[in-house]
Design a protein around this motif. Structure first.
Motif, mmCIF file in Angstrom:
data_model
loop_
_atom_site.group_PDB
_atom_site.id
_atom_site.type_symbol
_atom_site.label_atom_id
_atom_site.label_comp_id
_atom_site.label_asym_id
_atom_site.label_seq_id
_atom_site.Cartn_x
_atom_site.Cartn_y
_atom_site.Cartn_z
ATOM 1 N N UNK A 144 0.836 -1.200 0.000
ATOM 2 C CA UNK A 144 0.000 0.000 0.000
ATOM 3 C C UNK A 144 0.875 1.256 0.000
ATOM 4 N N UNK A 145 1.934 1.229 0.802
ATOM 5 C CA UNK A 145 2.826 2.384 0.876
ATOM 6 C C UNK A 145 3.622 2.532 -0.423
ATOM 7 N N UNK A 146 4.147 1.422 -0.953
ATOM 8 C CA UNK A 146 4.931 1.509 -2.191
ATOM 9 C C UNK A 146 4.064 1.928 -3.372
ATOM 10 N N UNK A 147 2.786 1.556 -3.353
ATOM 11 C CA UNK A 147 1.873 2.003 -4.405
ATOM 12 C C UNK A 147 1.639 3.508 -4.307
ATOM 13 N N UNK A 184 4.183 1.397 -7.216
ATOM 14 C CA UNK A 184 4.725 0.041 -7.372
ATOM 15 C C UNK A 184 4.197 -0.858 -6.252
ATOM 16 N N UNK A 185 2.963 -1.307 -6.364
ATOM 17 C CA UNK A 185 2.396 -2.144 -5.291
ATOM 18 C C UNK A 185 3.142 -3.457 -5.073
ATOM 19 N N UNK A 186 3.881 -3.905 -6.075
ATOM 20 C CA UNK A 186 4.632 -5.163 -5.965
ATOM 21 C C UNK A 186 6.092 -4.919 -5.580
ATOM 22 N N UNK A 187 6.393 -3.737 -5.049
ATOM 23 C CA UNK A 187 7.795 -3.388 -4.781
ATOM 24 C C UNK A 187 8.491 -4.432 -3.919
#
Length: 295
Positions: free
Chosen positions: A159-162, A167-170
């Motif tokens: 959620x934070x990376x999105x 990038x939700x898959x970070x």
């Protein structure tokens, strides 16, 4: 691969011979600065400084990036692979401790070509200094070219990376890539001056309001890596630049002492070796002056 770019986890499929990908990169490398840099970790900049090559563009475009001028605004100069190889040799002649490739992910084909030209003349380590958002395939392509991996591990929460990097898959991608990096270069190896010759240093910058996410990253590193192969650098340099959007009010302040120390204390409790930073590192004065020098 330039005709249908899938070098990074974005797999945007851009034909970089005629346009640019999500990262902003076309067919040729773009560089904003090449110089000796004394502000990397002590084992990276241990004598004269790392021979940094700052590449323009990025596959993350973090909303708070301290190198915003080159990562998001794409400032830089387009150069050929031969010119890039000459830069490597010049940095070595200046006494660089290593060749430090900064944000290189979208130019690995150019970098491989350039190293093929001069690697037999380079006697210093090659450092891959990246945002962590790499494909395992790209790491495999770099086997035999990279001596030291210096990846960020920015986020645990999708959620934070999105929210901050689209990038939700970070973490899914970065964690797999980092394990591939550590397996590839193996145990930490130093010279007689304390300079790192081989190994992996994982960086993590603590963000304001997100210390718990940082602590999940610390736990993952403790559970999935060893002190024989990995050092950790816990960074305290987050700076709330004016360009950060009002959409992110939580990023409009510095990290508190409590936030940073809670992350550092957990790393110590779990026996992780590495580096910490003074709060004074959170300053605009540590952002390089991207002036095309050394190109």
């Amino acid at each position: 691969m330039m005709n249908n770019c899938i070098l990074c986890p974005r797999k945007c499929g851009a034909d970089r011979t005629v346009s640019t990908g999500f990262c902003g990169a076309g067919e040729h490398a773009v560089v904003a600065k090449a110089s000796l840099h004394k502000w990397e970790e002590p084992c990276i900049s241990y004598k004269n400084g790392a021979g940094t090559v700052f590449f323009s563009g990025c596959n993350l475009h973090c909303c708070f990036c301290q190198n915003n001028k080159i990562s998001n605004e794409l400032f830089g100069k387009e150069i050929t692979d031969e010119e890039l190889s000459d830069i490597f040799l010049r940095l070595q002649d200046m006494g660089a401790d290593n060749i430090d490739l900064v944000t290189p992910s979208h130019f690995i084909l150019n970098i491989i070509n350039s190293l093929d030209i001069v690697k037999h003349k380079l006697q210093i380590p090659i450092v891959y200094n990246c945002g962590g958002y790499e494909s395992v395939k790209a790491v495999e392509m770099l086997d035999g070219y990279i001596d030291i991996y210096l990846p960020d591990l920015k986020y645990f929460s999708g959620e934070i990376s999105a929210k901050y990097s689209n990038a939700p898959d970070y973490f899914e991608k970065a964690s797999k890539a980092i394990l591939a990096m550590t397996a590839q270069v193996g145990k930490l190896k130093y010279n007689d001056e304390g300079g790192l010759l081989k190994g992996t240093v994982i960086r993590h910058m603590v963000l304001p309001s997100h210390r718990h996410d940082s602590m999940e990253i610390i736990k993952w590193i403790a559970e999935n890596t060893s002190n024989e192969s990995v050092l950790m650098s816990i960074m305290n340099q987050y700076t709330p630049f004016d360009f950060i959007s009002d959409k992110y009010p939580e990023l409009k302040r510095r990290v508190t002492k409590m936030e940073y120390n809670s992350v550092v204390h957990l790393a110590a409790e779990l026996g992780i070796n590495g580096f910490t930073q003074q709060k004074s590192s959170a300053s605009e004065e540590y952002v390089p002056d991207f002036d095309l020098s050394g190109i």
